[in-house]
Design a protein around this motif. Structure first.
Motif, PDB file in Angstrom:
ATOM      1  N   GLY A   1      83.858  46.072  29.271  1.00 14.40           N
ATOM      2  CA  GLY A   1      84.528  46.834  30.311  1.00 14.40           C
ATOM      3  C   GLY A   1      85.421  47.948  29.816  1.00 14.40           C
ATOM      4  O   GLY A   1      86.071  48.620  30.626  1.00 14.40           O
TER       5      GLY A   1
ATOM      6  N   PRO B   1      80.953  53.853  33.576  1.00 15.28           N
ATOM      7  CA  PRO B   1      81.326  52.890  34.618  1.00 15.28           C
ATOM      8  C   PRO B   1      80.946  53.364  36.013  1.00 15.28           C
ATOM      9  O   PRO B   1      80.561  52.550  36.868  1.00 15.28           O
ATOM     10  N   ALA B   2      81.035  54.673  36.255  1.00 16.24           N
ATOM     11  CA  ALA B   2      80.670  55.199  37.575  1.00 16.24           C
ATOM     12  C   ALA B   2      79.177  55.030  37.828  1.00 16.24           C
ATOM     13  O   ALA B   2      78.770  54.686  38.947  1.00 16.24           O
ATOM     14  N   TRP B   3      78.359  55.263  36.809  1.00 20.65           N
ATOM     15  CA  TRP B   3      76.917  55.050  36.973  1.00 20.65           C
ATOM     16  C   TRP B   3      76.620  53.590  37.288  1.00 20.65           C
ATOM     17  O   TRP B   3      75.763  53.279  38.120  1.00 20.65           O
ATOM     18  N   LEU B   4      77.334  52.699  36.642  1.00 23.43           N
ATOM     19  CA  LEU B   4      77.102  51.274  36.847  1.00 23.43           C
ATOM     20  C   LEU B   4      77.467  50.849  38.265  1.00 23.43           C
ATOM     21  O   LEU B   4      76.807  49.994  38.859  1.00 23.43           O
ATOM     22  N   ARG B   5      78.509  51.457  38.828  1.00 25.20           N
ATOM     23  CA  ARG B   5      78.950  51.117  40.178  1.00 25.20           C
ATOM     24  C   ARG B   5      78.122  51.771  41.270  1.00 25.20           C
ATOM     25  O   ARG B   5      78.181  51.372  42.434  1.00 25.20           O
ATOM     26  N   SER B   6      77.353  52.785  40.908  1.00 23.41           N
ATOM     27  CA  SER B   6      76.649  53.590  41.898  1.00 23.41           C
ATOM     28  C   SER B   6      75.605  52.776  42.647  1.00 23.41           C
ATOM     29  O   SER B   6      74.959  51.890  42.091  1.00 23.41           O
ATOM     30  N   ARG B   7      75.423  53.114  43.930  1.00 26.95           N
ATOM     31  CA  ARG B   7      74.363  52.483  44.721  1.00 26.95           C
ATOM     32  C   ARG B   7      72.986  53.004  44.312  1.00 26.95           C
ATOM     33  O   ARG B   7      71.963  52.405  44.651  1.00 26.95           O
TER      34      ARG B   7
ATOM     35  N   PRO C   1      71.819  53.804  40.788  1.00 25.04           N
ATOM     36  CA  PRO C   1      72.035  53.920  39.344  1.00 25.04           C
ATOM     37  C   PRO C   1      70.958  54.770  38.690  1.00 25.04           C
ATOM     38  O   PRO C   1      69.874  54.981  39.246  1.00 25.04           O
TER      39      PRO C   1
ATOM     40  N   GLU D   1      79.173  45.581  30.075  1.00 26.84           N
ATOM     41  CA  GLU D   1      79.567  44.504  30.997  1.00 26.84           C
ATOM     42  C   GLU D   1      79.935  43.208  30.278  1.00 26.84           C
ATOM     43  O   GLU D   1      80.548  42.318  30.869  1.00 26.84           O
TER      44      GLU D   1
END
Length: 354
Positions: free
Chosen positions: A29, A338-344, A346, A64
């Motif tokens: 993280g 991290p933003a890519w990982l959170r994206s709806r 990816p 992660e």
């Protein structure tokens, strides 16, 4: 230190600076942009200035904290393209663009002696077992560098993940006209689908994301897709007249999906496990024998597979613009990843420039 950059005591420093930018995953993280010493020269290794990095599912797993074979801190990055540096030893001329094979084989184990360095008994993978290429320069054996002046640096960074798919297709001994199912439409699944199609297979993709399937239909030309779920097997039976698939590739790396893929294989067919996980999977031995099914594993890729991919790209057979869905920079990666990982939505494949 970067991978394989350990130098003898007499080595001298080289490069345009005494420190280089490096992105380190210090703990799950947490990504940090830091400065590390510029790698020392080593007459045994070729210095390569990294120019483009592909972001892989493995990188997300490392970030992660779910990767089973890794110690922190770690410099990630194994989908790499670069330029041979000005002070390089060996046959490669300075300025040569190269695709980097990130699989560092021992050269002497039973697998290496059989010509299968991709499954070397002592294999080390850049960015996983040793520090990788999320940095400005890395030192590598010449045999891991493939000249690629005919490719853009962006495209050269997208060779490795496709080579995994090309290797899986080669392992399957696919025949022209075979009904082929790819389970899991992540980057590796899509790479497998591309080379199964080029080999003459009639390809269907199955995934849990209708958004991803729609993208593959619209941008990559895969007309046959199935939404994974409780109705998928019945839909597959309807689509194949009850025969199911000559060759099934499971690229999910998820135990339940891998176990479920046995049911999609035709009598006399083949299941290739492309995805890997650190867990046991089970299947019905009786059904396995009834169908006289062939089960194969596939791991990484060899130079032959890299060359297959580079040749297909040079012929214009791969929709590179459609594969590259996201872009970023090394400096901004601690915020972008991290933003890519959170994206709806990816990335199918993100490319980071250095």
């Amino acid at each position: 230190m970067t991978a394989l950059s350990e130098a003898p005591a007499t080595a001298r420093r080289s490069g345009p600076a005494t420190a280089m930018r490096t992105v380190v995953c210090s703990e799950p993280g947490r990504l940090e942009l830091v400065e590390r010493p510029w790698p020392a020269t080593d007459s045994r290794l070729v210095p390569v200035d990294i120019k483009a990095i592909g972001i892989c599912g493995t990188d997300f797993h490392i970030f992660e904290g779910t990767h089973p074979f890794l110690d922190y801190p770690r410099v990630m990055g194994h989908e790499l393209a670069g330029v041979v540096a000005e002070d390089a030893p060996g046959r490669l001329q300075p300025g040569t663009r190269v695709v980097i094979n990130p699989y560092l084989a021992c050269g002497s184990c039973i697998a290496c002696r059989k010509g299968k360095p991709n499954c070397c008994a002592r294999l080390k993978v850049l960015g996983v077992h040793v520090d990788g290429g999320m940095c400005e320069r890395i030192l590598l054996p010449e045999e891991n560098l493939y000249p690629a002046d005919h490719l853009s640096l962006r495209d050269a960074a997208m060779v490795e993940f496709q080579a995994i798919g090309a290797h899986a297709v080669r392992r399957a001994e696919l025949r022209r006209g075979d009904q082929v199912l790819i389970v899991g439409a992540g980057p590796i699944g899509v790479g497998t689908a591309l080379y199964a199609r080029l080999a003459g297979g009639d390809v269907t993709l199955a995934d849990i994301s209708e958004t991803r399937l729609a993208y593959l239909r619209d941008r990559l030309g895969f007309a046959k897709t199935i939404l994974a779920g409780p109705n998928a097997l019945a839909e597959m039976q309807r689509a194949t007249g009850g025969d199911l698939y000559d060759v099934v590739f499971d690229a999910t790396g998820v135990a339940g999906a891998m176990e479920g893929s046995f049911a999609f294989v035709a009598s006399g067919g083949t299941l290739v496990l492309v995805g890997v996980l650190k867990a046991d999977i089970t299947f019905s031995d009786a059904e396995f024998h009834r169908r006289e099914m062939t089960l194969k594993a596939t791991r990484n890729a060899t130079r032959q597979d890299f060359e297959t991919v580079m040749a297909a790209m040079q012929r214009g057979e791969v929709p590179m613009d459609a594969l590259n869905t996201h872009t970023g920079t090394l400096d901004a990666l601690p915020e972008e990843m991290p933003a890519w990982l959170r994206s709806r939505t990816p990335p199918l494949k993100a490319i980071v420039t250095v």
